[in-house]
Design a protein around this motif. Structure first.
Motif, PDB file in Angstrom:
ATOM      1  N   PRO A 138       0.806  -1.227   0.000  1.00  0.00           N
ATOM      2  CA  PRO A 138       0.000   0.000   0.000  1.00  0.00           C
ATOM      3  C   PRO A 138       0.835   1.272   0.000  1.00  0.00           C
ATOM      4  N   ARG A 139       2.137   1.156   0.293  1.00  0.00           N
ATOM      5  CA  ARG A 139       2.970   2.359   0.368  1.00  0.00           C
ATOM      6  C   ARG A 139       3.186   3.005  -0.997  1.00  0.00           C
ATOM      7  N   ILE A 140       3.080   2.216  -2.064  1.00  0.00           N
ATOM      8  CA  ILE A 140       3.254   2.784  -3.412  1.00  0.00           C
ATOM      9  C   ILE A 140       2.189   3.852  -3.666  1.00  0.00           C
ATOM     10  N   ALA A 141       0.942   3.510  -3.336  1.00  0.00           N
ATOM     11  CA  ALA A 141      -0.142   4.481  -3.503  1.00  0.00           C
ATOM     12  C   ALA A 141      -0.078   5.572  -2.441  1.00  0.00           C
ATOM     13  N   ILE A 153      13.316  -0.259  -3.120  1.00  0.00           N
ATOM     14  CA  ILE A 153      14.353  -1.277  -3.137  1.00  0.00           C
ATOM     15  C   ILE A 153      13.699  -2.541  -3.647  1.00  0.00           C
ATOM     16  N   GLY A 154      13.925  -2.854  -4.910  1.00  0.00           N
ATOM     17  CA  GLY A 154      13.264  -3.972  -5.558  1.00  0.00           C
ATOM     18  C   GLY A 154      12.076  -3.501  -6.378  1.00  0.00           C
ATOM     19  N   PRO A 159       1.342  -1.881  -9.897  1.00  0.00           N
ATOM     20  CA  PRO A 159       1.788  -0.834 -10.827  1.00  0.00           C
ATOM     21  C   PRO A 159       2.522   0.284 -10.095  1.00  0.00           C
ATOM     22  N   SER A 160       3.681   0.675 -10.620  1.00  0.00           N
ATOM     23  CA  SER A 160       4.499   1.695  -9.954  1.00  0.00           C
ATOM     24  C   SER A 160       5.331   2.446 -10.984  1.00  0.00           C
ATOM     25  N   ASP A 161       5.354   3.760 -10.829  1.00  0.00           N
ATOM     26  CA  ASP A 161       6.216   4.603 -11.656  1.00  0.00           C
ATOM     27  C   ASP A 161       7.498   4.973 -10.917  1.00  0.00           C
ATOM     28  N   LEU A 162       7.679   4.430  -9.731  1.00  0.00           N
ATOM     29  CA  LEU A 162       8.832   4.801  -8.920  1.00  0.00           C
ATOM     30  C   LEU A 162      10.090   4.102  -9.420  1.00  0.00           C
TER      31      LEU A 162
END
Length: 348
Positions: A138-141, A153-154, A159-162
Motif C-alpha cells: 500500500p505504500r506505493i499508492a 528497493i526492488g 503498478p508503480s512509476d517509482l
C-alpha cells in the motif's frame, strides 16, 4: 569557548563586497565576474565557511534530508547486520552531498502510514526510500497521495512509476540449493522469511523450483519472521523430525547463525551431520566456527546507490532503474558432503 561559525557577513567583509554578491557567488548564480567569484570562494575557504542547512532550507524550500521508515521491532532490527550496513551505504552518499538521513523505526506495519504522513506534513524530508516491499504494497499508492518523492528497493508487484534499485536474489538461492545437491544432499529444508514480503516469497519459490527441477521434494519449508529467535525455533522443529533434513537453507544469516547454535545443542556436528547456508553475506559469518556458507549481496552498495538515485530524482533528473550484480554463493565450512545413512542391520 567554541569557535563561531563563519557567516556570509564575515566572507563579505573579508572580500570587500556586499552580502548579496557573496550569496550569488556561493550559489553559482549569474551576475558575478569570474575573478570576483574566485576571490569570494577563496576567502570563504580560508575562513572555513560552510553552508547552513537551515539557511539553505529556508531559501530553497528543501529539507536536504531523505527518509527511511523501517517497520520492524527495534530490538530485532538491532541484531540484524543487514540494516546497519544498508544505512551505512546510504550515509556514504548523503554526507558528501550535505544531506541528512531521517530514520524512523516503527514496531509494526500499521504504524508506517503515520510515520510517512508526519514526514510529509512537516516537510522533514525531500524524498523517501521504500524497503522491505510487500505483496500489494500500500505504500506505493500512499507516497503518491502524500506527494512524497520516492524510490523502491526492488520491483513492486503492483503498478508503480517509482524508480528502483534491484538485486536479483534468485541466483543465490539456486546456487545454494544446487551446491548442496552436488554434495549429495536430498533431504533439504528451507527456513523462510515472511510470505508477505516479496523477497521472502522469491527465496521460497526459488528454493522449491530448484528442488523440483532436480526431482526432489521442495515442500519442507518453515516460515519465520527473519529473526534469530524465529530461525532457532524453526531449526528446533527440523532437527527433531524423525526423518530430519541433512541440510538447511536459511533466508538470512541471522537465522542461519541461530541454527548453528541449535544444531550444536542438539548434539549435531555442522557440517558432518547437518549442512547450513545463510543469505546476506554478513561479516560475522566468516569468523564463526564453522564459518558460514552464505549468499552474499553488496548491502552497502545497495544503500549507496539507493540514496544516489533518490537524490537524482529530487534534482529533477531523468533516471533509469539500477540493477546491481546478482547475489552469489560464498562457500565456507558450514556445508559439506551429505552424511551416509546407516546401513540397516540384518535380522539374525
Amino acid at each position: 569557548m567554541a569557535k563561531q561559525r563563519a557567516t556570509i557577513t564575515d566572507v563579505a567583509r573579508a572580500a570587500g563586497v556586499s552580502k548579496g554578491l557573496v550569496s550569488f557567488a556561493l550559489n553559482d548564480r549569474p551576475g558575478v565576474s569570474p575573478e570576483t567569484r574566485d576571490r569570494i570562494l577563496l576567502v570563504a575557504d580560508e575562513l572555513g565557511w560552510r553552508p547552513s542547512v537551515r539557511a539553505r532550507s529556508l531559501s530553497t524550500d528543501r529539507s536536504f534530508a531523505l527518509g527511511l521508515v523501517i517497520a520492524r521491532d527495534p530490538e530485532v532490527m538491532s541484531g540484524d547486520p543487514f540494516f546497519p550496513a544498508f544505512i551505512s551505504g546510504i550515509e556514504s552518499a548523503l554526507a558528501p552531498a550535505g544531506q541528512a538521513l531521517v530514520l524512523s523505526v516503527v514496531g509494526s506495519e500499521a504504524d508506517e502510514e503515520a510515520s510517512y504522513r508526519q514526514l510529509s506534513d512537516h516537510d522533514r524530508v525531500d524524498g523517501v526510500i521504500l524497503t522491505d516491499l510487500r505483496r500489494d504494497d500500500p505504500r506505493i499508492a500512499l507516497v503518491a497521495r502524500l506527494g512524497l518523492t520516492a524510490i523502491t528497493i526492488g520491483h513492486p508487484d503492483v503498478p508503480s512509476d517509482l524508480p528502483s534499485v534491484n538485486v536479483e536474489d534468485t541466483p543465490g538461492i539456486v546456487a545454494a540449493v544446487e551446491h548442496l545437491i552436488a554434495l549429495g544432499h536430498r533431504r533439504i529444508a528451507h527456513v523462510a522469511g515472511p510470505s508477505r514480503m516479496l523477497h521472502g516469497v522469491r527465496r521460497s519459490v526459488s528454493f522449491t523450483n530448484t528442488m523440483h527441477s532436480h526431482g526432489l521434494d521442495g515442500g519442507l519449508i518453515i516460515e519465520t519472521d527473519f529473526t534469530a529467535a524465529g530461525g532457532a525455533r524453526a531449526t528446533q522443529l527440523l532437527v527433531a523430525l524423525a526423518d530430519r533434513p541433512t541440510a538447511i537453507v536459511y533466508s538470512n544469516d541471522v537465522m542461519a547463525i541461530a541454527g548453528l547454535g541449535v544444531a550444536a545443542r542438539a548434539g549435531l556436528s555442522v557440517p558432518r551431520d547437518l549442512s547450513i547456508t545463510g543469505f546476506d553475506g554478513s561479516d560475522i559469518g566468516a569468523h564463526l566456527f564453522p564459518s558460514l556458507t552464505t549468499v552474499t549481496t553488496a548491502v552497502q552498495e545497495w544503500g549507496r546507490q539507493a540514496a544516489g538515485l533518490l537524490l537524482r530524482v529530487i534534482a529533477g533528473e531523468t533516471v533509469d532503474d539500477i540493477e546491481l550484480p546478482p547475489a552469489r554463493l560464498v562457500i565456507r565450512e558450514s556445508s559439506a558432503v551429505a552424511p551416509i545413512p546407516p546401513t540397516p542391520t540384518a535380522a539374525l
